[in-house]
Design a protein around this motif. Sequence first.
Motif, PDB file in Angstrom:
ATOM      1  N   PRO A  14       4.268   6.869  13.090  1.00  0.00           N
ATOM      2  CA  PRO A  14       5.716   6.834  12.915  1.00  0.00           C
ATOM      3  C   PRO A  14       6.358   8.133  13.327  1.00  0.00           C
ATOM      4  CG  PRO A  14       4.620   7.145  10.809  1.00  0.00           C
ATOM      5  CD  PRO A  14       3.544   6.896  11.815  1.00  0.00           C
ATOM      6  N   PRO A  15       7.522   8.047  13.914  1.00  0.00           N
ATOM      7  CA  PRO A  15       8.187   9.271  14.317  1.00  0.00           C
ATOM      8  C   PRO A  15       8.663  10.063  13.116  1.00  0.00           C
ATOM      9  CG  PRO A  15       9.644   7.385  14.620  1.00  0.00           C
ATOM     10  CD  PRO A  15       8.297   6.840  14.217  1.00  0.00           C
ATOM     11  N   ARG A 215       6.097   0.868   7.877  1.00  0.00           N
ATOM     12  CA  ARG A 215       4.689   0.603   8.139  1.00  0.00           C
ATOM     13  C   ARG A 215       3.802   1.716   7.590  1.00  0.00           C
ATOM     14  NH1 ARG A 215       5.256  -0.575  13.084  1.00  0.00           N
ATOM     15  NH2 ARG A 215       4.807   1.465  13.997  1.00  0.00           N
ATOM     16  N   GLU A 216       4.271   2.959   7.726  1.00  0.00           N
ATOM     17  CA  GLU A 216       3.487   4.072   7.193  1.00  0.00           C
ATOM     18  C   GLU A 216       3.435   4.024   5.669  1.00  0.00           C
ATOM     19  OE1 GLU A 216       1.226   7.623   7.200  1.00  0.00           O
ATOM     20  OE2 GLU A 216       1.589   5.967   8.602  1.00  0.00           O
ATOM     21  N   ARG A 217       4.551   3.648   5.044  1.00  0.00           N
ATOM     22  CA  ARG A 217       4.541   3.520   3.589  1.00  0.00           C
ATOM     23  C   ARG A 217       3.586   2.420   3.150  1.00  0.00           C
ATOM     24  NH1 ARG A 217      11.092   3.884   2.528  1.00  0.00           N
ATOM     25  NH2 ARG A 217      11.286   6.159   2.771  1.00  0.00           N
ATOM     26  N   LEU A 218       3.569   1.319   3.893  1.00  0.00           N
ATOM     27  CA  LEU A 218       2.650   0.234   3.563  1.00  0.00           C
ATOM     28  C   LEU A 218       1.206   0.684   3.712  1.00  0.00           C
ATOM     29  CD1 LEU A 218       2.400  -2.754   2.788  1.00  0.00           C
ATOM     30  CD2 LEU A 218       2.475  -3.303   5.231  1.00  0.00           C
ATOM     31  N   ARG A 219       0.927   1.465   4.756  1.00  0.00           N
ATOM     32  CA  ARG A 219      -0.436   1.976   4.933  1.00  0.00           C
ATOM     33  C   ARG A 219      -0.834   2.883   3.777  1.00  0.00           C
ATOM     34  NH1 ARG A 219      -3.160   6.290   6.404  1.00  0.00           N
ATOM     35  NH2 ARG A 219      -1.272   7.548   6.564  1.00  0.00           N
ATOM     36  N   LEU A 220       0.077   3.766   3.369  1.00  0.00           N
ATOM     37  CA  LEU A 220      -0.222   4.642   2.249  1.00  0.00           C
ATOM     38  C   LEU A 220      -0.440   3.851   0.960  1.00  0.00           C
ATOM     39  CD1 LEU A 220       2.288   7.561   2.905  1.00  0.00           C
ATOM     40  CD2 LEU A 220      -0.200   7.629   3.150  1.00  0.00           C
ATOM     41  N   ALA A 221       0.370   2.789   0.773  1.00  0.00           N
ATOM     42  CA  ALA A 221       0.187   1.960  -0.419  1.00  0.00           C
ATOM     43  C   ALA A 221      -1.180   1.283  -0.408  1.00  0.00           C
ATOM     44  CB  ALA A 221       1.300   0.910  -0.493  1.00  0.00           C
ATOM     45  N   ASP A 222      -1.597   0.789   0.756  1.00  0.00           N
ATOM     46  CA  ASP A 222      -2.921   0.166   0.855  1.00  0.00           C
ATOM     47  C   ASP A 222      -4.033   1.173   0.579  1.00  0.00           C
ATOM     48  OD1 ASP A 222      -1.770  -2.252   1.475  1.00  0.00           O
ATOM     49  OD2 ASP A 222      -1.987  -2.008   3.643  1.00  0.00           O
ATOM     50  N   ASP A 223      -3.876   2.373   1.123  1.00  0.00           N
ATOM     51  CA  ASP A 223      -4.910   3.394   0.900  1.00  0.00           C
ATOM     52  C   ASP A 223      -4.969   3.818  -0.567  1.00  0.00           C
ATOM     53  OD1 ASP A 223      -5.680   3.328   3.491  1.00  0.00           O
ATOM     54  OD2 ASP A 223      -4.590   5.127   4.121  1.00  0.00           O
ATOM     55  N   LEU A 224      -3.810   3.953  -1.190  1.00  0.00           N
ATOM     56  CA  LEU A 224      -3.807   4.308  -2.604  1.00  0.00           C
ATOM     57  C   LEU A 224      -4.437   3.206  -3.452  1.00  0.00           C
ATOM     58  CD1 LEU A 224      -0.318   6.001  -3.063  1.00  0.00           C
ATOM     59  CD2 LEU A 224      -2.568   7.076  -3.262  1.00  0.00           C
ATOM     60  N   HIS A 225      -4.143   1.954  -3.096  1.00  0.00           N
ATOM     61  CA  HIS A 225      -4.798   0.847  -3.799  1.00  0.00           C
ATOM     62  C   HIS A 225      -6.302   0.898  -3.591  1.00  0.00           C
ATOM     63  CE1 HIS A 225      -6.483  -3.225  -4.065  1.00  0.00           C
ATOM     64  NE2 HIS A 225      -5.595  -3.429  -5.025  1.00  0.00           N
ATOM     65  N   SER A 355     -15.999 -15.012  -8.101  1.00  0.00           N
ATOM     66  CA  SER A 355     -15.262 -13.866  -7.585  1.00  0.00           C
ATOM     67  C   SER A 355     -14.085 -14.344  -6.786  1.00  0.00           C
ATOM     68  CB  SER A 355     -16.181 -13.010  -6.712  1.00  0.00           C
ATOM     69  OG  SER A 355     -15.483 -11.878  -6.235  1.00  0.00           O
ATOM     70  N   GLY A 356     -13.324 -13.357  -6.318  1.00  0.00           N
ATOM     71  CA  GLY A 356     -12.139 -13.664  -5.522  1.00  0.00           C
ATOM     72  C   GLY A 356     -10.908 -13.547  -6.367  1.00  0.00           C
ATOM     73  N   PRO A 357      -9.832 -13.067  -5.819  1.00  0.00           N
ATOM     74  CA  PRO A 357      -8.610 -12.876  -6.606  1.00  0.00           C
ATOM     75  C   PRO A 357      -7.985 -14.186  -6.990  1.00  0.00           C
ATOM     76  CG  PRO A 357      -8.180 -12.462  -4.289  1.00  0.00           C
ATOM     77  CD  PRO A 357      -9.654 -12.689  -4.414  1.00  0.00           C
ATOM     78  N   GLY A 358      -7.622 -14.322  -8.241  1.00  0.00           N
ATOM     79  CA  GLY A 358      -6.954 -15.527  -8.695  1.00  0.00           C
ATOM     80  C   GLY A 358      -5.468 -15.339  -8.743  1.00  0.00           C
ATOM     81  N   ASP A 359      -4.772 -16.149  -9.520  1.00  0.00           N
ATOM     82  CA  ASP A 359      -3.321 -16.049  -9.629  1.00  0.00           C
ATOM     83  C   ASP A 359      -2.952 -14.702 -10.235  1.00  0.00           C
ATOM     84  OD1 ASP A 359      -3.156 -18.553  -8.613  1.00  0.00           O
ATOM     85  OD2 ASP A 359      -3.029 -19.553 -10.587  1.00  0.00           O
ATOM     86  N   GLY A 360      -1.982 -14.099  -9.617  1.00  0.00           N
ATOM     87  CA  GLY A 360      -1.499 -12.808 -10.122  1.00  0.00           C
ATOM     88  C   GLY A 360      -2.392 -11.646  -9.767  1.00  0.00           C
ATOM     89  N   ALA A 361      -3.391 -11.843  -8.896  1.00  0.00           N
ATOM     90  CA  ALA A 361      -4.273 -10.752  -8.504  1.00  0.00           C
ATOM     91  C   ALA A 361      -3.522  -9.774  -7.624  1.00  0.00           C
ATOM     92  CB  ALA A 361      -5.484 -11.307  -7.776  1.00  0.00           C
ATOM     93  N   GLY A 362      -4.157  -8.629  -7.413  1.00  0.00           N
ATOM     94  CA  GLY A 362      -3.506  -7.589  -6.638  1.00  0.00           C
ATOM     95  C   GLY A 362      -3.489  -7.891  -5.161  1.00  0.00           C
ATOM     96  N   THR A 363      -3.236  -6.836  -4.408  1.00  0.00           N
ATOM     97  CA  THR A 363      -3.045  -6.986  -2.964  1.00  0.00           C
ATOM     98  C   THR A 363      -4.195  -6.377  -2.181  1.00  0.00           C
ATOM     99  OG1 THR A 363      -1.804  -4.915  -2.907  1.00  0.00           O
ATOM    100  CG2 THR A 363      -0.554  -6.948  -3.253  1.00  0.00           C
ATOM    101  N   LEU A 368      -6.545  -5.048   2.950  1.00  0.00           N
ATOM    102  CA  LEU A 368      -7.736  -4.950   3.787  1.00  0.00           C
ATOM    103  C   LEU A 368      -7.569  -5.739   5.076  1.00  0.00           C
ATOM    104  CD1 LEU A 368     -10.610  -3.844   3.964  1.00  0.00           C
ATOM    105  CD2 LEU A 368     -11.411  -5.912   2.794  1.00  0.00           C
ATOM    106  N   GLU A 369      -6.913  -6.879   4.982  1.00  0.00           N
ATOM    107  CA  GLU A 369      -6.661  -7.687   6.182  1.00  0.00           C
ATOM    108  C   GLU A 369      -5.795  -6.916   7.178  1.00  0.00           C
ATOM    109  OE1 GLU A 369      -4.561 -11.947   7.367  1.00  0.00           O
ATOM    110  OE2 GLU A 369      -4.269 -11.036   5.398  1.00  0.00           O
TER     111      GLU A 369
END
Length: 409
Positions: A14-15, A215-225, A355-363, A368-369
């Motif tokens: 990002p610029p 997009r950068e904020r989303l990447r940081l959120a994914d990394d923090l998760h 296993s696998g995320p059910g209802d209300g599971a995180g992101t 990862l996708e």
Amino acid sequence: MTIEHPPTGRPAAPPTGRPAAEERQVRAARRFSRIGLVITVGWLLVVPAFVVWTGLPGPAWLAALVPLYVASIVLHLIRIRQYVRSLGTPARPGFVVAACVVGLALTLVGVASSWAGWTWALVAGILLGDVVAGRRARVIAVWVLASAAVVLGLSYALGALLHTDIPVSPWYAAAIAGFYVASMWCLDVERLWWFKAVTDLDDSRRTAAELATARERLRLADDLHDILGHALEVVAFKSELAARLLEADPERARTEMDEVQRVARESLIEVRALVRSTRGTDLAVELAGARAVLGSAGVALEVHGDPEAVAPAARNVLGRVLREAMTNVLRHAQPSRCTIEIAPDRLVVCNDGVSGPGDGAGTGLAGLERYLEEHAGRLAAGGDGRGGYPLGAGLRGGYRLEAVLGSRR
């Protein structure tokens, strides 16, 4: 559940701000647009100046020309204001009718007022530009040709009728009036078009910067998760285990709490590395952590493949996949056995718990996708119908990934 998306290129960074050169270009373009507006107004002022220089027409003609001239300027300013507020939109029908009536009347009255009255057609040409601005090229061509033909014909008829005593051919005034109408509209439309192009380009750059920031904020959120989700799951699991072992095996409980401290410190280091954009997730390191965590939980781990056989760049990508898979195992499953298969182009993790995320599971899987899409990879996950849950990630499009997971179902 299967999550598939075609591979995409890695997004650009990002610029951090618009370059000074681009800022100067945008300011210059806006400045030239304003200069164009001044030039247009200047041409409008040329008309009365030329009339004064050649000699004023009679009072009766002036009584008609002055209101028409003022109305033309007012209509032009109204159109400029409307066009700037909503760039690219055609003129409203009411404006079109008013501009056509005023422009044609001003031209014909001007031609009839004196032998040099064709100068007033310049104003009509600018009004024609206000009418055709924002329309398609074919529509503009029809408007220009029709307007020029009407002005030429009516101006010639008036000149032949009213100026028979002047040794100038009626075609002279009619031809110049038609030429002004057929050409001066371009000055107005070109200025408005350039102003619209510059404004659209400026808006596009701002939108691109906002999207890159999001997009950068989303990447940081994914990394923090990825960091904190895994660390907190390990901390919660080992804390519970230490609490159960406190009376039965104090030494083992102390060891588990030391492990909790180690995981917390490492997570803090990773968060700092993330802020500095130097964080990595090596597959071998994550595999060692998986052995330790699953060993503490009493889960039998079976590993096929050598992480050292994976390319360095792929090790970093697959290491993150393994970390998320272990987080899901701790959070959503109660397995007794887990299998990890490592290949140069893919990683498959399968456990025999629910296993696998059910209802209300995180992101976690969604993040990862997205991460795999950025690295030309693909994610596939879902229960196999026999109590197992395979999660696989394939690089370079994830070829053979479905065949590998399909063999488990």
